[in-house]
Enzyme design. Structure first.
Site, PDB file in Angstrom:
ATOM      1  CG  ASP A 228       4.138  10.478  -1.996  1.00 14.51           C
ATOM      2  OD1 ASP A 228       5.119  10.537  -1.214  1.00 14.51           O
ATOM      3  OD2 ASP A 228       2.992  10.199  -1.605  1.00 14.51           O
TER       4      ASP A 228
HETATM    5  C1  BGC Z   1       3.912  10.004   1.790  1.00 16.43           C
HETATM    6  C2  BGC Z   1       4.083  11.503   1.722  1.00 16.43           C
HETATM    7  C3  BGC Z   1       5.301  11.900   2.521  1.00 16.43           C
HETATM    8  C4  BGC Z   1       6.503  11.170   1.959  1.00 16.43           C
HETATM    9  C5  BGC Z   1       7.784  11.484   2.693  1.00 16.43           C
HETATM   10  C6  BGC Z   1       5.172   9.271   1.370  1.00 16.43           C
HETATM   11  O1  BGC Z   1       5.046   7.913   1.583  1.00 16.43           O
HETATM   12  O2  BGC Z   1       2.848   9.605   0.951  1.00 16.43           O
HETATM   13  O3  BGC Z   1       2.941  12.149   2.220  1.00 16.43           O
HETATM   14  O4  BGC Z   1       5.466  13.289   2.481  1.00 16.43           O
HETATM   15  O5  BGC Z   1       6.292   9.771   2.070  1.00 16.43           O
HETATM   16  O6  BGC Z   1       7.775  10.919   3.959  1.00 16.43           O
END
Ligand code: BGC
Length: 751
Positions: A228
């Site tokens: 993530d």
């Molecule tokens: C989120 C993800 C997301 C990523 C990119 C993170 O903060 O938890 O679900 O895909 O950001 O935006």
């Protein structure tokens, strides 16, 4: 499998490839013709940022269809529809040159307070896994990769980047893993995104057991794992654990550390090679799967409209108030700012720039020849008392002069979002006040709800004759609401999450959101209806519930076990549309294990099917239950795993977890799961073990008169819990270890 380019890459190049190039791209190595890939959010539409947008850029993205959020899609219980939406998302991704779409989110709704529940399908892993599998297949059919997220136990936003989910293995295997497991096994998502949080103390991004042993070893995952955004604390530990790609770019920090670790001999270069190979092979596969594709914005809008209706849940419909006649009847008062300013998507990384946006008020006006008036009733942002009083008075006046009120209520953006959790389950006080005032007018009220996760509905149920839950229904949610209100379409959804009466009733209540960096999953496998149904608590609306405009009967149900020594059964039932209109029914099959060696929920959803039938039509529905439908995860002994115990199981067929239409007991004559005997095993475990029983008997016989005490059934019951080591000491045995080793040897020989 090693990628053919690995041998041509330098250590530095390989280390650079396991870290992103920018916020949304992987690195290229032009020297060998390696192209970068573009990854973007996800999951309810393609959030491809426009050039020059800020990095977090919540708003600046190319227009894309905003499909209903996962909360609504979860309520469809419709895998075919999810696959169709997946294909549409894949096509839109292709148009914007996106290689990997970051979704779907399959985390389990552990508590209705989770700020990100709108992005997750259900409190039940079967629904989440079935729908995610279909979604991934659809997206990947277009040569675009999916990214199953967030692996794992990411069930809250509070302290999400550090918190340690303290959760036992059985709970992970039975509740929090299966949606990932099913999707990996059945759809092979190109990528998987690890979560921010720790699991039992270890960051998901550095958790070898999670990323390698379980994901690849147990489930056979073939794609690559990305972090993530910002989830990697230690890039070297992450690669060693099985993380392939750190996102977004960490500049040179990650690559440098990895090069140094390989040179210092603390990271095996072959482990790095594997990570790079997985990324490159996956991107090759995606590119090879591409064919020409196009997308019609209007067609996708119509699909979003159909999906919003398919996921909307008619919770209550007293005296058949809905559907409203489009031609006959008096004035309709549409009350509530949400009718004009729809809340149709969640806040955070999934936030999109829709291709168009339908508001319910315009759609209602277009759908009926009846007079329609509108009053906002409340503001979505804070306001002063005077303003609130004026809004309320105008709404009450409009309601008093109308034949029916349609009140659009829900949660404003500020109340639920990625990044924080809710602290209560109530609708805003201003809306509840409005509802009370509307009720006083005596005009019949229909409440239409827009919220990403459940709200408590006490006051709503008291005041409204009909309640329609639209969730965050995407860009066409407004027109879908009008379609349902006037009966153009059916409200086809069923609850994929229980609506409780009170926050205090919810399973994680006393363990939420944790203390001092840890959140204990103390409710274990008792999540959602597993908790409410096992504890026999009253709920506002049970899991699986949802009304339509027609009725269904269930008949001639059968549960067939072809071979009782194999844990499998086939359920068949005839479903008949007994009403006057076409409609959809979700047939749900629950399995209970009334007598079990471990505590188990009252019952668990093990199969479901959505059927659409014209008035008067019938369909024979056939559902298969496999071994897992009867199994629990046993952590006992040196080889933990899925166990099915022989004996009685109850198969229930119904329209919700509390509306069971047919119940049947079956007996499985499967082999008793082997229990590993040892010094710590109890007398009862020895005495019920097929070989242990024989060996023990011989042993006590050998003790002569002294052994007779142990054979007495009353004594056996009394001493059943006693470990073998203490039992032997009571029986006067001096060489306890030696005796137990001897007994175990005989058990092994007898086996
Ligand atoms: C989120 C993800 C997301 C990523 C990119 C993170 O903060 O938890 O679900 O895909 O950001 O935006």
């Amino acid at each position: 499998m090693t990628h053919p380019l690995i041998d041509q890459l330098t250590l530095e190049e390989k280390a650079s490839l396991v870290s992103g190039a920018t916020f949304w791209t992987t690195r290229a190595v032009e020297r060998v013709g390696l192209e970068a890939a573009t990854l973007t959010d996800g999951p309810h539409g393609v959030r491809m940022q426009t050039a020059g947008a800020d990095q977090l850029g919540i708003n600046d993205s190319h227009p894309a269809t905003a499909f209903p959020t996962a909360a609504a899609l979860g309520s469809t219980w419709d895998a075919e529809l999810l696959e169709e939406i997946g294909r549409a998302l894949g096509a839109e991704s292709r148009r914007l040159n996106v290689d990997v779409l970051l979704g779907p989110g399959v985390n389990i709704k552990r508590s209705p307070l989770c700020g990100r529940n709108f992005e997750y399908f259900s409190e039940d892993p079967l629904i989440a896994g079935t729908l995610a599998t279909a979604w991934v297949k659809g997206v990947q059919s277009q040569g675009v990769g999916a990214s199953l997220k967030h692996y794992a136990a990411n069930n809250q936003e509070t302290d999400r980047m550090r918190i340690s989910a303290e959760v036992d293995e059985r709970t992970l295997r039975e509740i929090y893993f299966p949606a990932f497991e099913t999707t990996v096994k059945q759809a092979q998502p190109a990528t998987l995104m690890c979560s921010y949080n720790r699991i039992n103390g270890t960051y998901a991004s550095q958790n070898h057991w999670l990323l390698t042993d379980v994901l690849r070893g147990d489930w056979g995952f073939e794609g690559y794992v990305m972090s993530d955004w910002g989830a990697v604390a230690d890039p070297v530990a992450a690669v060693a654990a099985g993380l392939d790609l750190e996102m977004p770019s960490s500049g040179e920090r990650g690559p440098k550390a990895i090069v140094q670790a390989v040179q210092a001999g603390t990271l095996d270069e072959t482990v790095l090679d594997k990570a790079v190979s997985r990324i490159l092979t996956t991107h090759d596969r995606l590119r090879a799967a591409r064919s020409e594709t196009g997308f019609e914005p209007q067609a996708h809008h119509e699909l979003a409209r159909r999906a919003a209706a398919a996921g909307s849940v008619l919770l209550k419909n007293q005296d058949g108030l809905l559907p409203l006649s489009p031609e006959e009847g008096g004035r309709i008062a549409v009350i509530g700012e949400f009718a004009l300013t729809p809340r149709y998507q969640g806040a955070g990384s999934s936030h999109l720039n829709p291709t168009r946006l339908d508001d319910a008020l315009t759609a209602i006006q277009a759908a009926t020849s009846r007079e329609v008036v509108f009053e906002a009733g409340f503001r979505l942002e804070d306001t002063d008392q005077e303003d609130a009083d004026v809004l309320l008075a105008a709404a009450v006046e409009a309601a008093g002069e109308a034949e029916v009120v349609i009140a659009f209520l829900g949660l404003p953006d500020a109340e639920e979002s990625e990044g924080f959790d809710r602290t209560h389950l109530a609708l805003p006080a201003s809306q509840l006040q409005l509802l009370q005032a509307l009720r006083q007018t005596g005009t019949k009220i229909v409440v239409v709800l827009s919220n990403g996760s459940v709200v408590t509905l006490g006051e709503v149920n008291d005041a409204a004759a009909a309640v329609l839950e639209m969730w965050l229904g995407g860009q066409a949610g407004g027109s879908a609401a009008a379609d349902i209100l006037f009966g153009v379409t059916e409200p086809e959804g069923r609850l994929a999450e229980t609506v409780p009466h009170r926050l205090q009733d919810t399973p994680a209540f006393v363990n939420w959101p944790g203390n001092e960096g840890k959140v204990v999953y103390g409710e274990r496998v008792y999540v959602g209806y597993r908790w409410y149904d096992t504890t026999g608590q009253d709920v506002a609306y049970p899991f699986g519930h949802g009304l339509g405009y027609t009725t269904f009967s269930y008949s001639d149900a059968t549960v067939t076990v072809a071979d009782p020594t194999v844990a499998a059964a086939v359920v068949e039932v005839t479903v008949t549309n007994t009403g006057q209109r076409a409609g959809a029914e979700v047939v749900q099959v629950y399995v209970a294990d009334p007598v079990s060696g471990v505590d188990r929920p009252q019952h668990e959803l093990r199969a479901f099917a959505k059927v659409r039938l014209a008035a008067g039509d019938s369909q024979r529905v056939r559902l298969e239950l496999d071994e897992r439908a009867f199994a629990f995860w046993s952590s006992q002994g040196s080889s933990p795993g899925w166990r099915v115990e022989p004996g009685e199981f109850v198969v229930e067929i119904g329209a919700s977890s509390r509306d069971l239409r047919h119940t049947e007991s079956i007996t499985l004559d499967v082999a008793v799961p082997p229990v590993e005997l040892g010094a710590e095993s109890t007398y009862e475990e020895w005495a019920t073990h097929p070989q242990g029983q024989k060996v023990l008997q011989e042993f006590f016989d050998g003790l002569g008169e002294a052994g007779s005490l142990w054979r007495d059934p009353e004594t056996a019951k009394l001493l059943g819990n006693m470990p073998m080591r203490s039992l032997l000491s009571f029986s006067g045995t001096t060489d306890i270890q030696g005796t137990i080793s001897g007994l175990l040897e005989r058990v092994a020989q007898a086996g």
